[in-house]
Design an enzyme around this catalytic site. Structure first.
Site, mmCIF file in Angstrom:
data_model
loop_
_atom_site.group_PDB
_atom_site.id
_atom_site.type_symbol
_atom_site.label_atom_id
_atom_site.label_comp_id
_atom_site.label_asym_id
_atom_site.label_seq_id
_atom_site.Cartn_x
_atom_site.Cartn_y
_atom_site.Cartn_z
ATOM 1 N N LYS A 23 0.836 -1.203 0.000
ATOM 2 C CA LYS A 23 0.000 0.000 0.000
ATOM 3 C C LYS A 23 0.870 1.252 0.000
ATOM 4 O O LYS A 23 0.659 2.161 -0.817
ATOM 5 C CB LYS A 23 -0.916 -0.025 1.223
ATOM 6 C CG LYS A 23 -2.110 0.872 1.129
ATOM 7 C CD LYS A 23 -2.981 0.757 2.391
ATOM 8 C CE LYS A 23 -3.821 -0.500 2.399
ATOM 9 N NZ LYS A 23 -4.397 -0.766 3.739
ATOM 10 N N ARG A 93 -3.228 3.103 8.588
ATOM 11 C CA ARG A 93 -3.581 1.962 7.728
ATOM 12 C C ARG A 93 -2.455 0.940 7.687
ATOM 13 O O ARG A 93 -1.298 1.297 7.547
ATOM 14 C CB ARG A 93 -3.838 2.442 6.293
ATOM 15 C CG ARG A 93 -4.563 3.747 6.205
ATOM 16 C CD ARG A 93 -4.630 4.279 4.787
ATOM 17 N NE ARG A 93 -5.327 3.390 3.874
ATOM 18 C CZ ARG A 93 -5.369 3.576 2.557
ATOM 19 N NH1 ARG A 93 -4.704 4.579 1.996
ATOM 20 N NH2 ARG A 93 -6.024 2.736 1.791
ATOM 21 N N GLY A 102 -8.176 -6.755 3.515
ATOM 22 C CA GLY A 102 -9.103 -6.790 4.646
ATOM 23 C C GLY A 102 -8.665 -7.643 5.828
ATOM 24 O O GLY A 102 -9.419 -7.855 6.755
ATOM 25 N N MET A 104 -6.023 -7.090 7.892
ATOM 26 C CA MET A 104 -5.555 -6.336 9.051
ATOM 27 C C MET A 104 -6.379 -5.061 9.170
ATOM 28 O O MET A 104 -7.305 -4.848 8.408
ATOM 29 C CB MET A 104 -4.069 -6.076 8.910
ATOM 30 C CG MET A 104 -3.294 -7.390 8.971
ATOM 31 S SD MET A 104 -1.550 -7.163 8.865
ATOM 32 C CE MET A 104 -1.397 -6.363 7.311
ATOM 33 N N ARG A 337 -3.596 -1.504 -6.313
ATOM 34 C CA ARG A 337 -2.835 -2.754 -6.204
ATOM 35 C C ARG A 337 -3.245 -3.655 -7.357
ATOM 36 O O ARG A 337 -4.280 -3.443 -7.996
ATOM 37 C CB ARG A 337 -3.104 -3.434 -4.866
ATOM 38 C CG ARG A 337 -4.542 -3.878 -4.708
ATOM 39 C CD ARG A 337 -4.781 -4.550 -3.356
ATOM 40 N NE ARG A 337 -6.213 -4.671 -3.119
ATOM 41 C CZ ARG A 337 -6.781 -4.595 -1.933
ATOM 42 N NH1 ARG A 337 -6.071 -4.363 -0.863
ATOM 43 N NH2 ARG A 337 -8.080 -4.718 -1.793
ATOM 44 N N HIS A 455 -4.564 -43.428 -1.496
ATOM 45 C CA HIS A 455 -4.963 -44.118 -2.724
ATOM 46 C C HIS A 455 -6.062 -43.357 -3.443
ATOM 47 O O HIS A 455 -5.968 -43.062 -4.630
ATOM 48 C CB HIS A 455 -5.423 -45.543 -2.382
ATOM 49 C CG HIS A 455 -5.872 -46.319 -3.577
ATOM 50 N ND1 HIS A 455 -7.182 -46.351 -3.983
ATOM 51 C CD2 HIS A 455 -5.163 -47.037 -4.479
ATOM 52 C CE1 HIS A 455 -7.267 -47.098 -5.069
ATOM 53 N NE2 HIS A 455 -6.062 -47.525 -5.390
ATOM 54 N N SER A 764 13.521 -42.866 -14.331
ATOM 55 C CA SER A 764 12.348 -42.072 -14.024
ATOM 56 C C SER A 764 12.254 -41.989 -12.506
ATOM 57 O O SER A 764 12.163 -43.011 -11.834
ATOM 58 C CB SER A 764 11.097 -42.721 -14.617
ATOM 59 O OG SER A 764 9.974 -41.959 -14.268
ATOM 60 N N CYS A 831 8.075 -39.170 -12.491
ATOM 61 C CA CYS A 831 6.678 -39.569 -12.666
ATOM 62 C C CYS A 831 5.916 -39.601 -11.348
ATOM 63 O O CYS A 831 4.809 -40.098 -11.276
ATOM 64 C CB CYS A 831 6.603 -40.921 -13.354
ATOM 65 S SG CYS A 831 7.356 -42.251 -12.400
ATOM 66 N N TYR A 851 12.069 -34.682 -18.959
ATOM 67 C CA TYR A 851 10.610 -34.563 -18.943
ATOM 68 C C TYR A 851 10.044 -34.732 -17.538
ATOM 69 O O TYR A 851 10.694 -35.264 -16.636
ATOM 70 C CB TYR A 851 9.966 -35.587 -19.896
ATOM 71 C CG TYR A 851 10.054 -37.020 -19.433
ATOM 72 C CD1 TYR A 851 9.097 -37.558 -18.568
ATOM 73 C CD2 TYR A 851 11.095 -37.840 -19.856
ATOM 74 C CE1 TYR A 851 9.179 -38.875 -18.133
ATOM 75 C CE2 TYR A 851 11.187 -39.163 -19.431
ATOM 76 C CZ TYR A 851 10.227 -39.664 -18.564
ATOM 77 O OH TYR A 851 10.311 -40.960 -18.130
HETATM 78 P P1 ADP Z 1 -8.031 -2.240 3.590
HETATM 79 O O1 ADP Z 1 -6.639 -2.697 3.310
HETATM 80 O O2 ADP Z 1 -8.786 -3.120 4.497
HETATM 81 O O3 ADP Z 1 -8.740 -1.849 2.333
HETATM 82 P P2 ADP Z 1 -7.439 0.538 3.948
HETATM 83 O O4 ADP Z 1 -6.284 0.970 4.750
HETATM 84 O O5 ADP Z 1 -7.240 0.558 2.484
HETATM 85 O O6 ADP Z 1 -7.861 -0.903 4.440
HETATM 86 O O7 ADP Z 1 -8.644 1.474 4.382
HETATM 87 C C1 ADP Z 1 -10.000 1.153 4.587
HETATM 88 C C2 ADP Z 1 -10.881 2.176 3.905
HETATM 89 O O8 ADP Z 1 -10.615 3.488 4.366
HETATM 90 C C3 ADP Z 1 -10.668 2.218 2.407
HETATM 91 O O9 ADP Z 1 -11.892 2.320 1.752
HETATM 92 C C4 ADP Z 1 -9.840 3.433 2.202
HETATM 93 O O10 ADP Z 1 -10.034 3.979 0.927
HETATM 94 C C5 ADP Z 1 -10.340 4.369 3.313
HETATM 95 N N1 ADP Z 1 -9.293 5.315 3.688
HETATM 96 C C6 ADP Z 1 -8.059 4.999 4.124
HETATM 97 N N2 ADP Z 1 -7.312 6.112 4.332
HETATM 98 C C7 ADP Z 1 -8.101 7.150 4.025
HETATM 99 C C8 ADP Z 1 -7.895 8.574 3.993
HETATM 100 N N3 ADP Z 1 -6.728 9.112 4.328
HETATM 101 N N4 ADP Z 1 -8.925 9.352 3.627
HETATM 102 C C9 ADP Z 1 -10.096 8.785 3.283
HETATM 103 N N5 ADP Z 1 -10.363 7.470 3.264
HETATM 104 C C10 ADP Z 1 -9.377 6.663 3.635
HETATM 105 MG MG MG Z 2 -7.771 -0.864 1.012
#
Ligand code: ADP
Ligand code: MG
Ligand code: MG
Length: 874
Positions: A23, A93, A102, A104, A337, A455, A764, A831, A851
């Site tokens: 990220k 984040r 999603g 963490m 990503r 088996h 083989s 094999c 092979y």
């Molecule tokens: P995940 O990896 O679970 O998607 P994110 O860190 O991307 O978690 O964030 C969760 C949500 O919060 C996402 O929809 C993201 O776009 C939003 N978000 C994160 N940082 C900001 C920010 N600085 N301003 C507005 N929205 C944010």
């Molecule tokens: Mg995200």
């Protein structure tokens, strides 16, 4: 120089994933190429590892760097952290090196407290917005940082909505929000026995701690295990100034893929919500709208967003998954990503992008995950139907595919049902070679015991048949013709469905859909074939499997087992006669009966393979596997072959072995009963002669001797094979090129491979047995402990599924080296089950095998994996 633990978005780029996480690196990259990203900075994964080294404490140097960067952010935004007049709010984040969507936790709107919320309200002249942001913050911080279950907050929110008959959160008015926030704060106080932290600096450090901690939460740990992501990578933390999608009807937030992630169609695919913050889209509180609708609501922002998606796709040269927020009509990007996609989408996108000139063919090949290809080759359940299905139990996903049918508990019952045109599922405690016919006739196989190389699993994969194995919740009562799961009883004739991709067992019929190797998939295969160095063969022992193999692109058969043929039709009787013979004459007489069948088997396979090489392995399993064990069956056999029951029972008991896997099997059978191999060789040579004479086909059989450990064994058996073959050829006055080689599957054979190579034209590697014997792990029993071995990281993978390169692999390397020294033109193949595993295939490519051979349905995976190995090691 001292280590740098914090990087401003202005100082990073996409190559820095290892320390900035995906990220953070991509936020920096987007900034670098001039896209609108709110200012921020990233605390590195190294800081996370240090946090754990320092007993979960953020180092003071790191805290210092955080504040330096916070100052910079204040300058860039003109706002000040914790200042009620112009409050700076941030998001905290997580972001790992390999994306874990999603898994963490994230906190938004950090920096708000009882004072700054008032400031924000005045500044924006929007009370509702400010208080909505504050209640979101308390809830997220409460959940992620303070560990207060989310549902407790949700409950309070719901009760206020119900009281006022609101449907949507946006209907909450000023006093509702005030009430809500007070109740939230009360909840926090009750739960943690202290007030909600008001100091933004304290909030920030607590949130950083929580993100670091979230690296090891249960959900993230399980996800890493499932996706083979190392646990030591650590997560980065991104601190970013907030932009607000909840500032009214000219604001919003959304998520979009640059192409359709399930079909691959080159068309934007996404969703958005007006007047909302990021988490609302995923959380499903409100139903988002399709991204196309944004065109009518905010045409300028929509067009700008589309432009950005094109820029990003061109820049990254891959399909992107993008998060965005629109604050008062201004577009901000919050994440990009590489988008996750189905196998179908993956092949379509790769081929399209090559045609568009965005990537070259090799890159296209590398884009496909070979593991995913299975999805394209086997039928699958229709997703809609699956949603409604009732899950009964979960076993091991032993062989992919989807199958529905009536439950039967014996091979015979399955065959009976199948001949009536009914769909049948064979359910057994575990299968044995006697079940082959039943397995062939079943739609799918379900067993209570046995692992991924049991088996049932191996045979089912070979047939491309759906199989769920080792379903330990199942209590199979074969005698009562029923099985139980908890308090549910399924009896013979009831319908169930098996998902071989997940190991799920469902009640009733679920409709399936077929997929074929056409279009983009065929294109990827064609490109793969042009770059790979390894040839790909199949393990097949019937004409039908041979035809499937060729359709999937196999260039020959690397392993034709001859034992399954012995179970077919009425020939098992002759086989049994042969086994219980006490004199050579009796044995020869029984074998004479088998000869014509074996010859027909080989004619069928040679014809199906149309001149492609076929390696035939002479009889391998312990003989007692062919004998009945139940008293009633023994009585029947005694009658059939006209021998006293008592006498037969003694013979059968005599053949029992304490440890059959290490017992009288493989070439040992031929050392003691040369007549067996003699008959098989006759059948092979006569089949080849017949095809030459009748169809003018040029067959070059490769005769393979199993379980050789000593060169003398091979010398004796090779003489037997050659004498038998040459006698027939001389009699018929025909010339035929046949070759004789051996399996390398006993560690001793690998270590003296030079001596063995004197008598073997090819090796083989039988990596199933080689693994079993090198590790001393029984293939049939290791399922009981292998998971614990993986959990304790003794083995990172099941060594029967992925070659143990450092141990078993070393044996392979030694044998390759010694074999080539003794016979430079020796042909080398593998094999075992590992021939279908991409990582193992790369190893086989590197050690220079000629092979790989795998089950027919894995041939496309092997072709792709072989191509990827060649590209990676160019
Ligand atoms: P995940 O990896 O679970 O998607 P994110 O860190 O991307 O978690 O964030 C969760 C949500 O919060 C996402 O929809 C993201 O776009 C939003 N978000 C994160 N940082 C900001 C920010 N600085 N301003 C507005 N929205 C944010
Ligand atoms: Mg995200
Ligand atoms: Mg073997």
């Amino acid at each position: 120089m001292k280590n740098q633990f914090v990087y401003n978005f202005n100082d990073g780029n996409k190559e820095m994933k290892n320390i900035l996480g995906g990220k953070g690196a991509n936020l920096a990259e987007m900034k670098k190429i001039g896209l609108p990203v709110p200012p921020g900075f990233t605390i590195t994964t190294e800081a996370c590892n240090k946090y754990y080294e320092d007993n979960k404490k953020v180092d003071s140097q790191i805290i210092e760097e955080i504040y330096e960067n916070l100052k910079k952010m204040e300058k860039e935004t003109g706002k000040i952290f914790g200042n009620p007049d112009k409050p700076l709010l941030v998001s905290v984040r997580s972001g790992s090196v390999i994306s874990m969507p999603g898994m963490m936790d994230t906190v938004l709107n950090l920096g708000l407290n009882d004072k700054t919320v008032e400031g924000l309200s005045e500044l924006t002249n929007n009370f509702k917005f400010a208080y909505d942001s504050y209640r979101r913050f308390i809830q997220m911080f409460g959940d992620v940082v303070l560990g207060i279950p989310k549902y407790k907050f949700d409950g309070i929110l719901e009760s206020i909505k119900i009281k006022n008959e609101y449907e949507d959160n946006t209907e909450l008015n000023k006093s509702d929000l005030k009430e809500l926030i007070e109740k939230y704060k009360d909840l926090v106080k009750k739960e943690i026995k202290s007030d909600f932290p008001q100091d933004p600096n304290k909030q920030l450090i607590m949130a950083v701690d929580a993100v670091f901690d979230s690296w090891n939460n249960a959900r993230a740990t399980v996800y890493r295990n499932l996706n083979e992501i190392p646990h030591h990578l650590g997560t980065a933390v991104n601190i970013q100034s907030m932009v607000f999608g909840n500032l009214g009807n000219t604001s919003g937030t959304g998520v979009a893929f640059t192409r359709n992630p399930s079909t691959g169609e080159n068309k934007i695919f996404g969703e958005f919500l007006i007047n909302a913050q990021g988490e609302d889209v995923v959380a499903g509180i409100r139903t988002p709208k399709p991204i196309e609708d944004l065109k009518d609501i905010m045409p300028d922002s929509y067009n700008e967003f589309i432009k950005v998606t094109h820029i990003l796709e061109k820049h990254y040269k891959d399909m992107q998954d993008i998060e965005f927020t629109i604050e008062k009509s201004k577009l901000y990007l919050l994440q990009t990503r590489t988008g996750k996609r189905t196998a179908k989408a993956a092949v379509n996108i790769a081929v399209d992008m090559v045609h568009e000139g965005l990537i070259d063919k090799n890159t296209g090949i590398m884009r496909i995950d070979p593991k995913q290809i299975d999805q394209l080759l086997h039928p699958s359940f229709k997703p809609k139907e699956l949603e409604q299905a009732e899950l009964l139990a979960k076993g091991l996903p032993a062989s992919p595919g989807a199958a529905s049918g009536r439950v039967f508990f014996t091979s015979e019952d399955v065959i009976k049902a199948a001949t009536k045109g009914e769909k049948a599922i064979l359910v057994r405690v575990e299968t044995s070679p006697e079940d082959i016919e039943g397995m062939v006739n079943a739609q799918g196989i379900l067993t209570a015991r046995g692992g991924m190389t049991s088996h049932a699993a191996v045979v089912a994969r070979g047939m491309g048949k759906c199989c769920v194995a080792g379903c330990s919740e199942l209590r199979v009562e074969e005698h009562n013709k029923q099985f139980k799961i908890n308090d549910i009883t399924i009896t013979e004739g009831d319908y169930i469905s098996l998902d071989g991709n997940t190991g799920n067992v469902y009640k009733d019929i679920i409709e399936t859909q077929e997929t074929k190797m056409i279009g983009s998939f065929a294109k990827i295969m064609e490109w793969s074939d042009s770059v790979r160095k390894l040839q790909v063969r199949a393990n097949a022992d019937t004409p039908k499997d041979s035809i499937v193999s060729v359709e999937f692109g196999a260039e020959g058969i690397g392993l034709c087992r001859t034992e399954h043929m012995f179970f077919k039709d009425n020939r098992i009787l002759a086989v049994r006669e042969m086994i219980i013979s006490r004199t050579v004459e009796d044995r020869k007489r029984a074998l004479e009966k088998l000869l014509p069948y074996q010859k027909e088997d080989f004619i069928g396979i040679f014809e199906a393979m149309a001149g492609r090489p076929v390696t035939i392995r002479l009889l391998d399993p312990p003989l007692h596997e062919f004998l009945p064990h139940k008293e009633e069956d023994i009585r029947l056999l005694a009658k059939d072959i006209n021998i006293e029951f008592e006498k037969l029972k003694v013979i059968i008991d005599d053949l029992k072995e304490v440890n059959p896997m290490l017992g009288h099997r493989g070439c040992r059978l031929a050392i003691t009963y040369p007549e067996i191999y003699e008959m098989q060789v006759k059948a092979i040579i006569m089949a080849a002669i017949e095809l030459k004479q009748n169809k003018n086909m040029d067959i070059k059989p490769e005769i393979m001797i199993p379980l050789i450990g000593h060169s003398k064994e091979l010398e004796i058996i090779k003489n037997l094979v050659c004498n038998t073959a040459n006698r027939i050829l001389e009699n018929e006055d025909i010339k035929l090129n046949y070759s004789v080689g051996t399996m390398i599957e006993i560690p001793r054979a690998a270590l003296i491979a030079d001596e063995i190579a004197e008598h073997a034209e090819f090796f083989s590697f039988g990596t199933n047995d080689l693994t079993q014997m090198a590790l001393g792990f029984s293939r049939d029993d290791s399922g009981k402990f292998i998971n614990e071995y993986r959990e304790k990281e003794i083995f990172s993978h099941d060594p029967f599924a992925r070659l143990d390169q450092s141990g078993v692999g070393k044996l392979v390397e030694i044998a390759v080296k010694l074999g080539k020294e003794a016979r430079p033109d020796i042909k080398l193949g593998i094999c075992g089950e590992h021939g279908g595993d991409p990582q193992s295939i790369e190893f086989f490519h590197k050690v220079g095998l000629h092979y790989i051979s795998c089950s027919p349905y894995r041939v496309p995976i092997a072709r792709l994996a072989a191509a990827q190995s060649a590209i990676k090691n160019m």
